[in-house]
Scaffold this motif. Structure first.
Motif, PDB file in Angstrom:
ATOM      1  N   ILE A   8       0.726  -1.141  -0.002  1.00  0.00           N
ATOM      2  CA  ILE A   8       0.003   0.005  -0.234  1.00  0.00           C
ATOM      3  C   ILE A   8       0.893   1.186   0.067  1.00  0.00           C
ATOM      4  CG2 ILE A   8      -1.607   1.410   1.312  1.00  0.00           C
ATOM      5  CD1 ILE A   8      -3.025  -1.133   2.071  1.00  0.00           C
ATOM      6  N   LYS A   9       1.991   1.184   0.682  1.00  0.00           N
ATOM      7  CA  LYS A   9       2.894   2.344   0.869  1.00  0.00           C
ATOM      8  C   LYS A   9       3.442   2.811  -0.568  1.00  0.00           C
ATOM      9  CE  LYS A   9       4.334   2.139   5.572  1.00  0.00           C
ATOM     10  NZ  LYS A   9       5.633   1.844   6.554  1.00  0.00           N
ATOM     11  N   THR A  10       3.761   1.732  -1.486  1.00  0.00           N
ATOM     12  CA  THR A  10       4.328   2.050  -2.718  1.00  0.00           C
ATOM     13  C   THR A  10       3.342   2.634  -3.726  1.00  0.00           C
ATOM     14  OG1 THR A  10       5.466  -0.093  -2.256  1.00  0.00           O
ATOM     15  CG2 THR A  10       5.540   0.674  -4.516  1.00  0.00           C
ATOM     16  N   VAL A  11       2.057   2.002  -3.543  1.00  0.00           N
ATOM     17  CA  VAL A  11       0.918   2.609  -4.433  1.00  0.00           C
ATOM     18  C   VAL A  11       0.708   4.125  -3.985  1.00  0.00           C
ATOM     19  CG1 VAL A  11      -1.583   2.391  -4.965  1.00  0.00           C
ATOM     20  CG2 VAL A  11      -0.186   0.357  -4.840  1.00  0.00           C
ATOM     21  N   ALA A  12       0.727   4.329  -2.506  1.00  0.00           N
ATOM     22  CA  ALA A  12       0.560   5.748  -2.121  1.00  0.00           C
ATOM     23  C   ALA A  12       1.442   6.730  -2.545  1.00  0.00           C
ATOM     24  CB  ALA A  12       0.401   5.685  -0.684  1.00  0.00           C
ATOM     25  N   SER A  13       2.913   6.139  -2.505  1.00  0.00           N
ATOM     26  CA  SER A  13       3.955   6.890  -3.077  1.00  0.00           C
ATOM     27  C   SER A  13       3.810   7.369  -4.442  1.00  0.00           C
ATOM     28  CB  SER A  13       5.368   6.170  -2.741  1.00  0.00           C
ATOM     29  OG  SER A  13       6.304   6.973  -3.014  1.00  0.00           O
ATOM     30  N   TYR A  14       3.510   6.193  -5.188  1.00  0.00           N
ATOM     31  CA  TYR A  14       3.253   6.517  -6.769  1.00  0.00           C
ATOM     32  C   TYR A  14       2.297   7.325  -7.095  1.00  0.00           C
ATOM     33  CZ  TYR A  14       2.245   5.502 -11.576  1.00  0.00           C
ATOM     34  OH  TYR A  14       2.031   5.480 -12.883  1.00  0.00           O
ATOM     35  N   VAL A  15       1.233   7.461  -6.169  1.00  0.00           N
ATOM     36  CA  VAL A  15       0.205   8.236  -6.576  1.00  0.00           C
ATOM     37  C   VAL A  15       0.682   9.749  -6.227  1.00  0.00           C
ATOM     38  CG1 VAL A  15      -2.256   8.981  -5.849  1.00  0.00           C
ATOM     39  CG2 VAL A  15      -1.795   6.542  -6.328  1.00  0.00           C
ATOM     40  N   ASN A  16       1.272   9.819  -5.076  1.00  0.00           N
ATOM     41  CA  ASN A  16       1.731  11.066  -4.588  1.00  0.00           C
ATOM     42  C   ASN A  16       2.563  11.808  -5.650  1.00  0.00           C
ATOM     43  OD1 ASN A  16       0.061  11.419  -2.244  1.00  0.00           O
ATOM     44  ND2 ASN A  16       1.538  10.378  -1.138  1.00  0.00           N
ATOM     45  N   ASP A  17       3.373  10.873  -6.079  1.00  0.00           N
ATOM     46  CA  ASP A  17       4.513  11.187  -7.065  1.00  0.00           C
ATOM     47  C   ASP A  17       3.591  11.808  -8.373  1.00  0.00           C
ATOM     48  OD1 ASP A  17       6.777  11.085  -5.715  1.00  0.00           O
ATOM     49  OD2 ASP A  17       7.238   9.079  -6.491  1.00  0.00           O
ATOM     50  N   ARG A  18       3.026  11.160  -8.947  1.00  0.00           N
ATOM     51  CA  ARG A  18       2.085  11.498 -10.063  1.00  0.00           C
ATOM     52  C   ARG A  18       1.367  12.707  -9.840  1.00  0.00           C
ATOM     53  NH1 ARG A  18       4.422   9.834 -14.282  1.00  0.00           N
ATOM     54  NH2 ARG A  18       4.913   7.853 -14.501  1.00  0.00           N
ATOM     55  N   LYS A  19       0.694  12.809  -8.701  1.00  0.00           N
ATOM     56  CA  LYS A  19      -0.053  13.966  -8.386  1.00  0.00           C
ATOM     57  C   LYS A  19       0.852  15.462  -8.260  1.00  0.00           C
ATOM     58  CE  LYS A  19      -2.747  16.178  -4.885  1.00  0.00           C
ATOM     59  NZ  LYS A  19      -3.115  16.358  -3.359  1.00  0.00           N
ATOM     60  N   ARG A  20       2.026  15.256  -7.864  1.00  0.00           N
ATOM     61  CA  ARG A  20       3.224  16.325  -8.029  1.00  0.00           C
ATOM     62  C   ARG A  20       3.607  16.748  -9.314  1.00  0.00           C
ATOM     63  NH1 ARG A  20       4.646  14.322  -2.864  1.00  0.00           N
ATOM     64  NH2 ARG A  20       5.893  12.572  -3.892  1.00  0.00           N
ATOM     65  N   LEU A  21       3.761  15.530 -10.094  1.00  0.00           N
ATOM     66  CA  LEU A  21       4.076  15.836 -11.555  1.00  0.00           C
ATOM     67  C   LEU A  21       2.894  16.517 -12.206  1.00  0.00           C
ATOM     68  CD1 LEU A  21       5.938  14.978 -13.880  1.00  0.00           C
ATOM     69  CD2 LEU A  21       4.653  13.011 -14.312  1.00  0.00           C
ATOM     70  N   ALA A  22       1.755  16.306 -12.023  1.00  0.00           N
ATOM     71  CA  ALA A  22       0.526  16.909 -12.562  1.00  0.00           C
ATOM     72  C   ALA A  22       0.415  18.344 -12.253  1.00  0.00           C
ATOM     73  CB  ALA A  22      -0.757  16.169 -12.353  1.00  0.00           C
ATOM     74  N   GLU A  23       0.642  18.557 -10.889  1.00  0.00           N
ATOM     75  CA  GLU A  23       0.543  20.030 -10.409  1.00  0.00           C
ATOM     76  C   GLU A  23       1.690  20.505 -11.189  1.00  0.00           C
ATOM     77  OE1 GLU A  23       0.679  19.041  -6.351  1.00  0.00           O
ATOM     78  OE2 GLU A  23      -1.396  18.839  -5.923  1.00  0.00           O
ATOM     79  N   SER A  24       2.879  20.357 -11.073  1.00  0.00           N
ATOM     80  CA  SER A  24       4.068  20.922 -11.528  1.00  0.00           C
ATOM     81  C   SER A  24       3.668  21.457 -13.304  1.00  0.00           C
ATOM     82  CB  SER A  24       5.268  20.277 -11.481  1.00  0.00           C
ATOM     83  OG  SER A  24       6.515  20.852 -12.102  1.00  0.00           O
ATOM     84  N   LEU A  25       3.373  20.290 -14.125  1.00  0.00           N
ATOM     85  CA  LEU A  25       3.010  20.369 -15.181  1.00  0.00           C
ATOM     86  C   LEU A  25       1.811  21.602 -15.604  1.00  0.00           C
ATOM     87  CD1 LEU A  25       3.451  19.778 -18.100  1.00  0.00           C
ATOM     88  CD2 LEU A  25       1.629  18.027 -17.965  1.00  0.00           C
ATOM     89  N   GLN A  26       0.882  21.660 -14.461  1.00  0.00           N
ATOM     90  CA  GLN A  26      -0.255  22.738 -14.519  1.00  0.00           C
ATOM     91  C   GLN A  26       0.347  24.186 -14.367  1.00  0.00           C
ATOM     92  OE1 GLN A  26      -3.484  22.450 -15.579  1.00  0.00           O
ATOM     93  NE2 GLN A  26      -3.366  24.579 -15.444  1.00  0.00           N
ATOM     94  N   GLU A  27       1.292  24.244 -13.352  1.00  0.00           N
ATOM     95  CA  GLU A  27       1.872  25.224 -13.005  1.00  0.00           C
ATOM     96  C   GLU A  27       2.837  25.942 -14.248  1.00  0.00           C
ATOM     97  OE1 GLU A  27       2.362  28.665 -11.134  1.00  0.00           O
ATOM     98  OE2 GLU A  27       1.138  27.204 -10.273  1.00  0.00           O
ATOM     99  N   VAL A  28       3.551  25.050 -14.884  1.00  0.00           N
ATOM    100  CA  VAL A  28       4.113  25.302 -16.160  1.00  0.00           C
ATOM    101  C   VAL A  28       3.122  25.936 -17.079  1.00  0.00           C
ATOM    102  CG1 VAL A  28       5.370  24.760 -18.134  1.00  0.00           C
ATOM    103  CG2 VAL A  28       6.092  23.626 -15.928  1.00  0.00           C
ATOM    104  N   PHE A  29       2.082  25.509 -17.343  1.00  0.00           N
ATOM    105  CA  PHE A  29       0.857  26.226 -18.132  1.00  0.00           C
ATOM    106  C   PHE A  29       0.569  27.465 -17.608  1.00  0.00           C
ATOM    107  CE2 PHE A  29       0.341  21.623 -19.707  1.00  0.00           C
ATOM    108  CZ  PHE A  29       0.518  21.853 -21.020  1.00  0.00           C
TER     109      PHE A  29
END
Length: 123
Positions: free
Chosen positions: A1-22
């Motif tokens: 479960i920790k691995t999945v949560a870490s993956y989801v958090n990483d993807r969320k940060r990536l999406a937020e950063s991409l949105q900020e670039v836009f």
């Protein structure tokens, strides 16, 4: 479960950063040298005012990414800015951009030749 949560958090940060670039790109008028979102590894870091004190008192508003420093100027300053800008207007005008590798070289060279002559501030 920790691995999945870490993956989801990483993807969320990536999406937020991409949105900020836009978001940054949509705040800037003028012709940019490149589409900011064209580099999929580009990450928004921070933004703020950068002042050049030597020989002139120029102020720029900069956006820092992991691979690029984007230099702009505010179109309007102070209280007038809210009156002059409409919702569709872009508050910053493109001035220049500098690749981060170039910044590192300039700072290293400056520090080697003038150890105590410059003042550096982070933003």
């Amino acid at each position: 479960i920790k691995t999945v949560a870490s993956y989801v958090n990483d993807r969320k940060r990536l999406a937020e950063s991409l949105q900020e670039v836009f978001n940054v790109q949509n705040k800037i008028s003028g012709k940019l040298n490149e589409n900011l979102a064209a580099n999929p590894s580009r990450r928004y870091m921070c933004e703020g005012t950068l002042s050049f004190i030597h020989k002139s008192n120029k102020k720029f508003y900069c956006f820092l990414f992991n691979d690029l420093l984007l230099i702009t100027k505010k179109k309007y300053e102070g209280a007038i800015s809210n009156l002059m800008l409409r919702d569709k207007d872009k508050p910053y005008k493109f001035v220049s951009q500098i690749k981060i590798t170039n910044i590192t070289k300039v700072i290293e060279n400056q520090e080697q030749t003038n150890k105590n002559s410059g003042k550096y501030e982070s933003f």
